[in-house]
Scaffold this active site. Structure first.
Site, short mmCIF file in Angstrom:
data_model
loop_
_atom_site.label_atom_id
_atom_site.label_comp_id
_atom_site.label_asym_id
_atom_site.label_seq_id
_atom_site.Cartn_x
_atom_site.Cartn_y
_atom_site.Cartn_z
N LYS A 247 0.82 -1.25 -0.07
CA LYS A 247 -0.10 -0.03 0.01
C LYS A 247 0.76 1.33 -0.07
CE LYS A 247 -3.59 2.53 3.05
NZ LYS A 247 -4.52 2.76 4.02
N ASP A 252 -2.58 10.02 4.02
CA ASP A 252 -4.04 9.96 4.29
C ASP A 252 -4.88 10.93 4.93
OD1 ASP A 252 -6.63 8.62 4.04
OD2 ASP A 252 -5.92 6.91 5.35
N LYS A 259 -10.46 12.59 8.44
CA LYS A 259 -9.93 12.07 9.87
C LYS A 259 -9.93 12.91 10.77
CE LYS A 259 -6.86 8.36 8.06
NZ LYS A 259 -7.37 7.30 8.75
N ASP A 270 1.56 5.95 5.89
CA ASP A 270 0.35 5.09 5.02
C ASP A 270 0.98 4.54 3.89
OD1 ASP A 270 -2.08 3.99 5.62
OD2 ASP A 270 -3.16 5.22 4.42
N ASP A 329 -12.38 7.29 3.51
CA ASP A 329 -11.05 6.82 4.18
C ASP A 329 -10.83 5.48 4.08
OD1 ASP A 329 -8.89 7.20 6.06
OD2 ASP A 329 -10.31 7.58 7.71
N GLU A 331 -9.41 4.03 1.64
CA GLU A 331 -8.81 4.20 0.18
C GLU A 331 -7.86 3.11 -0.21
OE1 GLU A 331 -7.80 5.52 3.18
OE2 GLU A 331 -5.70 5.09 2.57
N ARG A 333 -7.73 0.02 0.37
CA ARG A 333 -8.33 -1.22 -0.30
C ARG A 333 -8.69 -0.99 -1.86
NH1 ARG A 333 -12.95 -1.96 3.92
NH2 ARG A 333 -11.36 -0.66 5.23
N1 BES Z 1 -4.45 4.38 6.96
C1 BES Z 1 -5.64 3.86 7.43
C2 BES Z 1 -5.65 2.83 8.46
C3 BES Z 1 -4.45 3.01 9.51
C4 BES Z 1 -5.02 3.44 11.05
C5 BES Z 1 -3.37 2.85 9.40
C6 BES Z 1 -4.19 3.61 11.94
C7 BES Z 1 -2.42 3.36 10.54
C8 BES Z 1 -3.16 3.61 12.01
C9 BES Z 1 -6.73 3.41 6.43
O1 BES Z 1 -6.96 3.81 5.09
C10 BES Z 1 -8.39 4.05 7.30
O2 BES Z 1 -8.40 5.05 7.28
N2 BES Z 1 -8.90 2.81 7.38
C11 BES Z 1 -10.43 3.10 8.04
C12 BES Z 1 -11.32 2.20 7.23
C13 BES Z 1 -12.80 2.61 7.51
C14 BES Z 1 -13.15 3.87 6.98
C15 BES Z 1 -13.59 1.42 6.98
C16 BES Z 1 -10.15 2.85 9.38
O3 BES Z 1 -9.64 1.93 9.83
O4 BES Z 1 -11.04 3.43 10.09
ZN ZN Z 2 -4.95 4.58 4.66
ZN ZN Z 3 -7.96 5.82 5.34
#
Ligand code: BES
Ligand code: ZN
Ligand code: ZN
Length: 477
Positions: A247, A252, A259, A270, A329, A331, A333
């Protein structure tokens, strides 16, 4: 700092267990230190005496012999290395402990690894640099019959940690410097010289390939996306090939599903998945592993602007499957969907592993000690776990049953990009929709790639996990 074999060095560094009664050449002093309870040999304890003109030494505790492990030795050696940094010495000798429970190779490797780990710091932005060790040469005396093996382990470990440090540097560098273009240029400059073919595509080619999911994420950013393909043919006579996909979200923000500020602070990390596959490729090629490996990264930023993608958008991935955006968020995947599909379709690997800081849910479930994993193939999962064990990078499998696979079904589109619950599993299984029948393992490193405070030999900031796992996986592939 160079590690060599031989009986040399101004300061002697001894590794002593709780049970250690005596140390050759240091008999009385050692007994004295024990009696006075100055040094007891507990794990990570350090005692240094560098004032004596002819008996400069350092003691590093390794705890109870029975409990000694490759990980505990690595931590002791790291503590010793950190202490050595404070000394103004040019050379030293490591005297390895004797332990029945571990092989010579396990002891040797963990100790030099821990020692080398102590050299890392990310100080390129500091006016006053962190103190670098003055130590130039580190000697380890081994018997003649072990000399070759020892040399090989030194070479391999040095290469491996250099690549771990490369991955850390890439992650620690903020997104203003580490743009998609910058990442692709580092990949090119570090990998081409070790025999890896690096292909870099810009927006036009990405559009031509129909990578609609990747393009949706990059839409809101002024930085041009990059699609990076790295190919290493260490076994040209064979068609067998392993693929790694990382990734590469350089920052992000969450996009319109913004966020909160606290969660955004470290989101330049990220792209740790991308950094780890680039690091692993370097170690694999430099070590000359006789394997064929490809690595792929779709690099872009997830930002907000008048052209950013929005909740409710329905996008079409390269595979033809459509995806309804519930959260901008989620993104990672999306970019990975196209990267994985391209990889299995165009590069024909036998197996594919993806590495991603994919979900906060994984951090909730496993904290910072284990990387979460999802698979469509148990045999491959066992191989990945075994590689993780060799690296002492814990991997914990999450379930994949038909019920969970329902979570990603869309209503107005084929798929949706969030699940109602089981966030880490759902995100993993979303990716499985894009690997066709290829044996696949997904590693969620959201908790393990980056730490807010140091933990053993892992520093605050980027850890370089799972570069070592990827290297050992390839070596045993
Ligand atoms: N990059 C984040 C995941 C992340 C969180 C990485 C904390 C490192 C530390 C990812 O893109 C994300 O924001 N995921 C969301 C998904 C949700 C919206 C379904 C999440 O985990 O909140
Ligand atoms: Zn992310
Ligand atoms: Zn994200």
């Amino acid at each position: 700092m160079d590690i060599r074999t031989g009986n040399d060095g101004e300061v002697r560094v001894y590794f002593a267990a709780k049970e250690t009664e005596t140390i050759a050449g240091l008999e009385e002093t050692f007994r004295d230190l024990k009696v006075r309870e100055v040094f007891e040999g507990s794990q990570g304890q350090i005692f240094s005496n560098i004032m004596g003109p002819d008996s400069k030494f350092l003691l590093a505790g390794i705890g109870e012999k029975q409990k000694a492990s490759t990980e505990s030795l690595r931590r002791s050696a790291y503590a010793a290395g950190k202490e050595v940094m404070k000394l103004k010495e040019k050379s030293l000798q490591l005297i390895l402990p004797e332990l029945e429970s571990l092989s010579f190779a396990e002891i040797f490797r963990s100790i030099i690894e821990g020692f080398l780990y102590s050299e890392y710091s990310f100080d390129k932005y500091l006016k006053e640099k962190k103190t670098k060790p003055t130590v130039e040469n580190v000697y380890i005396d081994v018997t003649k019959d072990l000399e070759n093996e020892a040399r090989q382990m030194i070479d391999e470990t040095t290469i491996l940690l250099d690549s771990v440090f490369l991955a850390r540097d890439l992650v620690n560098d903020p997104s203003m410097a580490m743009t998609p273009a910058a990442l692709s240029e580092v990949a090119r400059s570090r990998l081409e010289k070790v025999g890896v073919k690096v292909t870099i595509w810009g927006r036009d080619k990405i559009e031509e390939m129909g990578m609609g999911a990747f393009l949706a994420v990059t839409q809101g950013s002024d930085q041009e996306p990059r699609f990076i393909i790295m190919e290493y043919h260490g076994d040209p006579g064979s068609a067998r090939k392993l693929a790694m996909v990382g990734k590469g979200i350089m920052f992000d923000s969450g996009g319109y599903s913004l966020k909160p500020p606290k969660s955004m602070e470290t989101m330049f990390d990220d792209m740790a998945g991308a950094a780890s596959v680039i690091g692993a490729m370097e170690a694999i090629a430099k070590s000359g592993l006789k394997k064929n490996v490809v690595a792929v990264v779709a690099a872009c930023e997830n930002l907000i602007s008048g052209s950013a993608y929005k909740p409710g958008d329905i996008i079409k991935s390269m595979s033809g499957k459509t995806i309804e955006i519930f959260s901008t968020d989620a993104e990672g995947r999306l970019t990975l969907a196209d990267a994985l599909y391209y990889t299995v379709r165009e590069l024909n690997p036998d197996k594919v592993i993806d590495v991603a800081t994919l979900t906060g849910a994984c951090v909730v479930a496993l904290g910072h000690y284990a990387t979460g994993a999802v698979t469509n193939n148990q045999d491959f999962m066992q191989e990945v776990k075994a590689a993780g064990d060799l690296a002492d990078e814990l991997i914990w499998e999450l379930p994949n049953t038909p019920d969970y696979r329902e979570l990603n079904k869309g209503y107005f589109a084929d798929l949706r990009n969030t699940t109602e619950n089981a966030g880490a599993i759902g995100a993993g299984l979303f990716l499985s929709e894009f690997v066709e029948d290829t044996p696949w393992v997904h590693l969620d490193i959201a908790g393990t790639a980056y730490l807010s405070s140091e933990k053993g030999y892992l520093p605050k900031g980027a850890t370089g996990i799972p570069v070592k796992t990827l290297y050992y996986l390839t070596k045993r592939f």
